[in-house]
Design a protein around this motif. Structure first.
Motif, PDB file in Angstrom:
ATOM      1  N   ARG A 169       1.913  -4.046   3.821  1.00 21.60           N
ATOM      2  CA  ARG A 169       3.262  -3.485   3.844  1.00 21.60           C
ATOM      3  C   ARG A 169       3.236  -2.134   3.150  1.00 21.60           C
ATOM      4  O   ARG A 169       2.817  -2.030   1.992  1.00 21.60           O
ATOM      5  CB  ARG A 169       4.248  -4.431   3.163  1.00 21.60           C
ATOM      6  N   THR A 170       3.674  -1.101   3.837  1.00 21.80           N
ATOM      7  CA  THR A 170       3.764   0.230   3.244  1.00 21.80           C
ATOM      8  C   THR A 170       4.989   0.294   2.340  1.00 21.80           C
ATOM      9  O   THR A 170       6.108  -0.007   2.778  1.00 21.80           O
ATOM     10  CB  THR A 170       3.883   1.309   4.329  1.00 21.80           C
ATOM     11  N   ILE A 171       4.786   0.696   1.084  1.00 26.65           N
ATOM     12  CA  ILE A 171       5.924   0.797   0.167  1.00 26.65           C
ATOM     13  C   ILE A 171       6.091   2.202  -0.404  1.00 26.65           C
ATOM     14  O   ILE A 171       7.060   2.463  -1.115  1.00 26.65           O
ATOM     15  CB  ILE A 171       5.810  -0.219  -0.991  1.00 26.65           C
ATOM     16  N   MET A 172       5.161   3.108  -0.079  1.00 32.80           N
ATOM     17  CA  MET A 172       5.250   4.463  -0.621  1.00 32.80           C
ATOM     18  C   MET A 172       4.443   5.418   0.250  1.00 32.80           C
ATOM     19  O   MET A 172       3.431   5.030   0.832  1.00 32.80           O
ATOM     20  CB  MET A 172       4.712   4.489  -2.059  1.00 32.80           C
ATOM     21  N   LEU A 173       4.900   6.664   0.340  1.00 33.98           N
ATOM     22  CA  LEU A 173       4.173   7.723   1.024  1.00 33.98           C
ATOM     23  C   LEU A 173       3.819   8.808   0.010  1.00 33.98           C
ATOM     24  O   LEU A 173       4.578   9.059  -0.934  1.00 33.98           O
ATOM     25  CB  LEU A 173       5.014   8.324   2.151  1.00 33.98           C
ATOM     26  N   VAL A 174       2.677   9.458   0.240  1.00 38.63           N
ATOM     27  CA  VAL A 174       2.203  10.505  -0.663  1.00 38.63           C
ATOM     28  C   VAL A 174       1.835  11.732   0.147  1.00 38.63           C
ATOM     29  O   VAL A 174       1.044  11.640   1.101  1.00 38.63           O
ATOM     30  CB  VAL A 174       0.961  10.046  -1.463  1.00 38.63           C
ATOM     31  N   ASP A 175       2.405  12.879  -0.221  1.00 41.73           N
ATOM     32  CA  ASP A 175       2.002  14.135   0.425  1.00 41.73           C
ATOM     33  C   ASP A 175       2.481  15.297  -0.435  1.00 41.73           C
ATOM     34  O   ASP A 175       3.666  15.358  -0.784  1.00 41.73           O
ATOM     35  CB  ASP A 175       2.585  14.256   1.830  1.00 41.73           C
ATOM     36  N   PRO A 176       1.569  16.217  -0.795  1.00 43.14           N
ATOM     37  CA  PRO A 176       1.996  17.364  -1.604  1.00 43.14           C
ATOM     38  C   PRO A 176       2.947  18.295  -0.858  1.00 43.14           C
ATOM     39  O   PRO A 176       3.720  19.016  -1.489  1.00 43.14           O
ATOM     40  CB  PRO A 176       0.677  18.069  -1.943  1.00 43.14           C
ATOM     41  N   ALA A 177       2.908  18.272   0.476  1.00 43.25           N
ATOM     42  CA  ALA A 177       3.829  19.087   1.283  1.00 43.25           C
ATOM     43  C   ALA A 177       5.119  18.288   1.502  1.00 43.25           C
ATOM     44  O   ALA A 177       5.389  17.788   2.593  1.00 43.25           O
ATOM     45  CB  ALA A 177       3.177  19.468   2.599  1.00 43.25           C
ATOM     46  N   ARG A 178       5.903  18.177   0.443  1.00 46.00           N
ATOM     47  CA  ARG A 178       7.080  17.306   0.475  1.00 46.00           C
ATOM     48  C   ARG A 178       8.074  17.712   1.555  1.00 46.00           C
ATOM     49  O   ARG A 178       8.647  16.864   2.237  1.00 46.00           O
ATOM     50  CB  ARG A 178       7.770  17.297  -0.883  1.00 46.00           C
ATOM     51  N   ASP A 179       8.295  19.006   1.707  1.00 42.33           N
ATOM     52  CA  ASP A 179       9.291  19.457   2.685  1.00 42.33           C
ATOM     53  C   ASP A 179       8.906  19.049   4.104  1.00 42.33           C
ATOM     54  O   ASP A 179       9.764  18.670   4.908  1.00 42.33           O
ATOM     55  CB  ASP A 179       9.458  20.980   2.613  1.00 42.33           C
ATOM     56  N   ALA A 180       7.600  19.119   4.412  1.00 45.95           N
ATOM     57  CA  ALA A 180       7.146  18.758   5.757  1.00 45.95           C
ATOM     58  C   ALA A 180       7.187  17.251   5.972  1.00 45.95           C
ATOM     59  O   ALA A 180       7.460  16.776   7.080  1.00 45.95           O
ATOM     60  CB  ALA A 180       5.722  19.279   5.979  1.00 45.95           C
ATOM     61  N   ALA A 181       6.914  16.476   4.920  1.00 44.92           N
ATOM     62  CA  ALA A 181       6.834  15.023   5.050  1.00 44.92           C
ATOM     63  C   ALA A 181       8.174  14.326   4.866  1.00 44.92           C
ATOM     64  O   ALA A 181       8.346  13.177   5.280  1.00 44.92           O
ATOM     65  CB  ALA A 181       5.829  14.467   4.044  1.00 44.92           C
ATOM     66  N   ALA A 182       9.141  14.997   4.235  1.00 45.57           N
ATOM     67  CA  ALA A 182      10.415  14.358   3.884  1.00 45.57           C
ATOM     68  C   ALA A 182      11.173  13.791   5.081  1.00 45.57           C
ATOM     69  O   ALA A 182      11.679  12.656   4.997  1.00 45.57           O
ATOM     70  CB  ALA A 182      11.281  15.333   3.104  1.00 45.57           C
ATOM     71  N   PRO A 183      11.288  14.510   6.217  1.00 47.08           N
ATOM     72  CA  PRO A 183      12.027  13.922   7.353  1.00 47.08           C
ATOM     73  C   PRO A 183      11.400  12.627   7.852  1.00 47.08           C
ATOM     74  O   PRO A 183      12.120  11.672   8.168  1.00 47.08           O
ATOM     75  CB  PRO A 183      11.957  15.027   8.409  1.00 47.08           C
ATOM     76  N   PHE A 184      10.067  12.565   7.901  1.00 49.64           N
ATOM     77  CA  PHE A 184       9.401  11.328   8.340  1.00 49.64           C
ATOM     78  C   PHE A 184       9.645  10.208   7.339  1.00 49.64           C
ATOM     79  O   PHE A 184       9.917   9.063   7.719  1.00 49.64           O
ATOM     80  CB  PHE A 184       7.908  11.563   8.504  1.00 49.64           C
ATOM     81  N   ALA A 185       9.562  10.533   6.044  1.00 43.91           N
ATOM     82  CA  ALA A 185       9.786   9.518   5.015  1.00 43.91           C
ATOM     83  C   ALA A 185      11.204   8.971   5.097  1.00 43.91           C
ATOM     84  O   ALA A 185      11.417   7.753   4.978  1.00 43.91           O
ATOM     85  CB  ALA A 185       9.516  10.115   3.636  1.00 43.91           C
TER      86      ALA A 185
ATOM     87  N   VAL B 260       0.813  -1.208   0.000  1.00 38.86           N
ATOM     88  CA  VAL B 260       0.000   0.000   0.000  1.00 38.86           C
ATOM     89  C   VAL B 260       0.848   1.259   0.000  1.00 38.86           C
ATOM     90  O   VAL B 260       1.996   1.272   0.460  1.00 38.86           O
ATOM     91  CB  VAL B 260      -0.949   0.031   1.218  1.00 38.86           C
ATOM     92  N   ALA B 261       0.235   2.318  -0.513  1.00 34.94           N
ATOM     93  CA  ALA B 261       0.766   3.675  -0.380  1.00 34.94           C
ATOM     94  C   ALA B 261      -0.121   4.412   0.617  1.00 34.94           C
ATOM     95  O   ALA B 261      -1.346   4.308   0.552  1.00 34.94           O
ATOM     96  CB  ALA B 261       0.759   4.388  -1.724  1.00 34.94           C
ATOM     97  N   VAL B 262       0.482   5.128   1.537  1.00 35.98           N
ATOM     98  CA  VAL B 262      -0.265   5.926   2.513  1.00 35.98           C
ATOM     99  C   VAL B 262      -0.235   7.371   2.049  1.00 35.98           C
ATOM    100  O   VAL B 262       0.843   7.964   1.893  1.00 35.98           O
ATOM    101  CB  VAL B 262       0.331   5.794   3.925  1.00 35.98           C
ATOM    102  N   ALA B 263      -1.404   7.962   1.819  1.00 36.71           N
ATOM    103  CA  ALA B 263      -1.520   9.333   1.333  1.00 36.71           C
ATOM    104  C   ALA B 263      -1.979  10.246   2.455  1.00 36.71           C
ATOM    105  O   ALA B 263      -3.011   9.990   3.086  1.00 36.71           O
ATOM    106  CB  ALA B 263      -2.490   9.394   0.166  1.00 36.71           C
ATOM    107  N   GLY B 264      -1.208  11.308   2.694  1.00 36.22           N
ATOM    108  CA  GLY B 264      -1.506  12.245   3.772  1.00 36.22           C
ATOM    109  C   GLY B 264      -0.646  11.930   4.975  1.00 36.22           C
ATOM    110  O   GLY B 264      -1.045  11.120   5.819  1.00 36.22           O
TER     111      GLY B 264
END
Length: 332
Positions: free
Chosen positions: A27-43, A4-8
């Motif tokens: 199994r999570t294999i991808m993350l989706v978020d338009p606010a890339r800068d905010a989500a990048a550290p978690f990813a 799965v991809a988790v969006a948000g």
């Protein structure tokens, strides 16, 4: 396993990713978020690729399903897009914001034969499963009334411009955050809602859309429900079901994000009240894994499309009632 991809990737999206680390079915294999800068550290910390657009995830052959932790008004279009791409879709509550949207979303998943799950993890609480047994056995008799409250103060820490507090995404204050869980539970046991009368007020906070919600519902069956939700008080969760032969009350010890178990009180005619203690259980994960089982053809998803639709039809009428102050009919 279902990939799965988790969006948000906000508060709840990150919580979902954390739960899925312990899953033997997803199994999570991808993350989706338009606010890339905010989500990048978690990813980066999670070791997962991050994309800015849901369409990128839907175009991936490796992604079998998507989990939507996105703003409520985006859900319908995202569910339709996922279904058309042949992806199974799990959507956080509310599934949609209107009858028109929920009908469109369900029609899309049915047409493209993909599984649809929704974030009503309360259905998977251990005492709820026990309550279902009592009802199925007829121990409570004819079901008459529900009293319920689900409240929390987590949103007080959110910035005022957070989407969860906007009039567009949360037009009736606590309804989309907490009240909808109890609404779904009431629909589960009592069936479709026929009429709704609701009020929302800003009483104990600066939350512009209101922090105190009260709903009075009439059901097609003739049963009724009184449901409340508050966004300024510490966590409280209670669901009580009254029947002609007895009643049962479920009390949550803590928020499902960090479960600590439940207490269940039951009294049947001619008997003294009995109290049961239930240990904590990962109900959020149980819901997600039930979705995976449905997607992979192992078992039907336990929340029916009929219930999903009935809950959103009632939600739409409740929002109208909060605005009009009148009793509003529910178009199911």
């Amino acid at each position: 396993m279902l990939t799965v991809a988790v969006a948000g990737i906000g508060w709840w999206g990150r919580t979902i990713v954390g739960f899925l680390k312990n899953s033997a079915k997803l199994r999570t294999i991808m993350l989706v978020d338009p606010a890339r800068d905010a989500a990048a550290p978690f990813a980066a910390e999670a070791g997962l690729p991050l994309v800015a657009s849901l369409n990128e995830a839907l175009a991936s052959r490796e992604v079998q399903g998507v989990i939507l932790c996105t703003p409520h008004t985006l859900h319908c279009a995202q569910i339709v897009a996922a279904a058309r791409a042949g992806k199974h879709v799990f959507c956080e509550k509310p599934l949609a914001m209107s009858r028109e949207e929920v009908v469109r979303a369900i029609s899309a998943v049915e047409e493209h034969r993909v599984a649809l799950g929704v974030g009503h993890e309360r259905r998977f609480d251990t005492p709820v499963l026990k309550l279902e047994e009592l009802v199925a056995e007829g121990r409570l008799g004819i079901l008459l009334h529900v009293e319920a409250n689900l409240s929390q103060d987590k949103f007080l820490a959110l910035p005022a411009d957070n989407w969860r507090l906007s009039s567009r995404e949360a037009p009736a204050g606590p309804l989309t955050a907490t009240g909808i869980h109890m609404l779904d539970m009431a629909v589960h046991f009592l069936g479709p809602v026929e009429r709704a009368h609701a009020t929302v007020r800003q009483l104990g906070s600066g939350l512009a859309n209101g922090d105190t919600l009260a709903m009075l519902l009439s059901f097609r069956s003739g049963a009724s429900a009184s449901i409340s939700g508050i966004l300024t008080t510490p966590f409280a969760g209670r669901f009580a079901l009254y029947g002609s032969h007895g009643w049962a009350e479920l009390l949550d010890k803590e928020h499902p994000e960090t479960p600590e178990g439940w207490v269940m009180n039951v009294r049947l005619r001619g008997e003294k009240m009995r109290t049961y203690e239930f240990s904590p259980a990962p109900t959020v994960l149980a819901n997600l894994e039930a979705f995976a089982d449905a997607a992979l053809g192992r078992a039907p998803y336990p929340i029916t499309h009929q219930d999903m639709r009935a809950t959103i039809c009632a939600l739409e009428a409740i929002i109208r009632s909060c605005s009009s102050g009148a009793i509003e009919a529910v178009e199911n």
